[in-house]
Design an enzyme around this catalytic site. Structure first.
Site, short mmCIF file in Angstrom:
data_model
loop_
_atom_site.label_atom_id
_atom_site.label_comp_id
_atom_site.label_asym_id
_atom_site.label_seq_id
_atom_site.Cartn_x
_atom_site.Cartn_y
_atom_site.Cartn_z
N GLY A 49 0.84 -1.19 0.00
CA GLY A 49 0.00 0.00 0.00
C GLY A 49 0.88 1.24 0.00
O GLY A 49 2.10 1.14 0.18
N GLN A 54 3.34 9.79 1.95
CA GLN A 54 4.62 9.09 1.70
C GLN A 54 5.29 9.55 0.40
O GLN A 54 6.46 9.27 0.19
CB GLN A 54 4.38 7.58 1.62
CG GLN A 54 4.03 6.96 2.95
CD GLN A 54 3.94 5.45 2.81
OE1 GLN A 54 2.92 4.93 2.40
NE2 GLN A 54 5.01 4.76 3.14
N CYS A 102 7.36 -0.78 6.17
CA CYS A 102 6.85 0.47 5.61
C CYS A 102 7.90 1.01 4.64
O CYS A 102 9.09 1.03 4.96
CB CYS A 102 6.62 1.46 6.74
SG CYS A 102 6.01 3.06 6.18
N LEU A 103 7.46 1.45 3.46
CA LEU A 103 8.40 1.98 2.46
C LEU A 103 9.12 3.23 2.98
O LEU A 103 10.19 3.57 2.50
CB LEU A 103 7.68 2.30 1.15
CG LEU A 103 7.04 1.10 0.43
CD1 LEU A 103 6.38 1.56 -0.86
CD2 LEU A 103 8.07 0.01 0.15
N HIS A 144 -2.70 0.46 8.55
CA HIS A 144 -1.35 1.01 8.34
C HIS A 144 -1.42 2.25 7.43
O HIS A 144 -0.84 3.30 7.76
CB HIS A 144 -0.45 -0.08 7.74
CG HIS A 144 0.94 0.37 7.45
ND1 HIS A 144 2.05 -0.16 8.08
CD2 HIS A 144 1.43 1.32 6.59
CE1 HIS A 144 3.14 0.45 7.63
NE2 HIS A 144 2.79 1.34 6.71
N GLU A 145 -2.11 2.11 6.29
CA GLU A 145 -2.14 3.23 5.33
C GLU A 145 -2.95 4.40 5.87
O GLU A 145 -2.56 5.56 5.70
CB GLU A 145 -2.71 2.77 3.97
CG GLU A 145 -1.89 1.71 3.25
CD GLU A 145 -0.40 2.01 3.20
OE1 GLU A 145 0.01 3.18 3.16
OE2 GLU A 145 0.39 1.03 3.23
N HIS A 148 -1.13 6.64 8.17
CA HIS A 148 -0.25 7.63 7.52
C HIS A 148 -1.00 8.95 7.28
O HIS A 148 -0.38 10.01 7.28
CB HIS A 148 0.22 7.11 6.15
CG HIS A 148 1.42 6.22 6.21
ND1 HIS A 148 2.63 6.63 6.72
CD2 HIS A 148 1.61 4.94 5.78
CE1 HIS A 148 3.52 5.64 6.61
NE2 HIS A 148 2.92 4.60 6.06
ZN ZN Z 1 3.83 2.81 5.65
#
Ligand code: ZN
Length: 177
Positions: A49, A54, A102-103, A144-145, A148
């Site tokens: 995701g 991000q 996480c990226l 998670h997303e 953010h």
């Molecule tokens: Zn993340």
């Protein structure tokens, strides 16, 4: 197609509360192009995701998709989902802990407690209202997303005890998987 630059932990954009998207903006070519770029970026980095903050855009947009993902080989498949202005409802308080990465926090993992089941109300990429019911890894990816979008990252969800699972990817592969 464009691959966007991913903000890493420490960049202030990851800690901002993202702004809601105006419905009239959704169908504009520039907005649609941005969603395509978010999807391309998620694919490029094998993310499950991606949230707009991000990629340095503090707006309430997230994309989720899990095909076969080498970063999460055991995860179930989740079709592409675009969420705009999402709101989470928690039907039951029960939580379970499982691994997340996480990226924006590259090459790290931790076991994060999340609600097992959630319901999400949002708009899709056509500006239509959608309701998503999710459990397990899908519910985890959504939490998670959506975190953010309020300036949270997964390490914020770790208790002192959970933090003891925080690990580099290589050590995760060697000792934990
Ligand atoms: Zn993340």
């Amino acid at each position: 197609m464009a691959i966007l630059k991913v903000a890493r932990l420490g960049h202030p954009v990851l800690r901002k509360k993202a702004k809601p998207v105006k419905v009239s903006e959704i169908r504009t070519p520039s907005f649609q192009k941005f969603i395509e770029d978010m999807i391309d970026t998620m694919h490029e980095y094998n993310g499950a995701g991606l949230a707009a903050p991000q990629v340095h855009v503090p707006k309430q947009i997230a994309v989720i998709e899990i095909k076969h993902n080498p970063r999460y080989p055991k995860a179930p498949k989740i079709p592409l989902l675009v969420l705009i202005n999402p709101k989470i409802k928690i039907p039951a308080r029960e939580k379970e802990a499982d691994w997340e990465g996480c990226l924006s926090i590259p090459d790290m993992r931790a076991k994060v407690p999340r609600y097992k089941k959630i319901v999400v109300h949002a708009l899709n990429d056509e500006g239509k209202k959608i309701t998503v019911r999710a459990s397990g890894f899908f519910a985890r990816a959504l939490q998670h997303e959506i975190d953010h979008l309020s300036g949270h990252v997964y390490v914020d969800r770790l208790s002192k005890k959970d933090f003891r699972t925080f690990t580099h990817l290589q050590e995760f592969q060697k000792y934990w998987s």
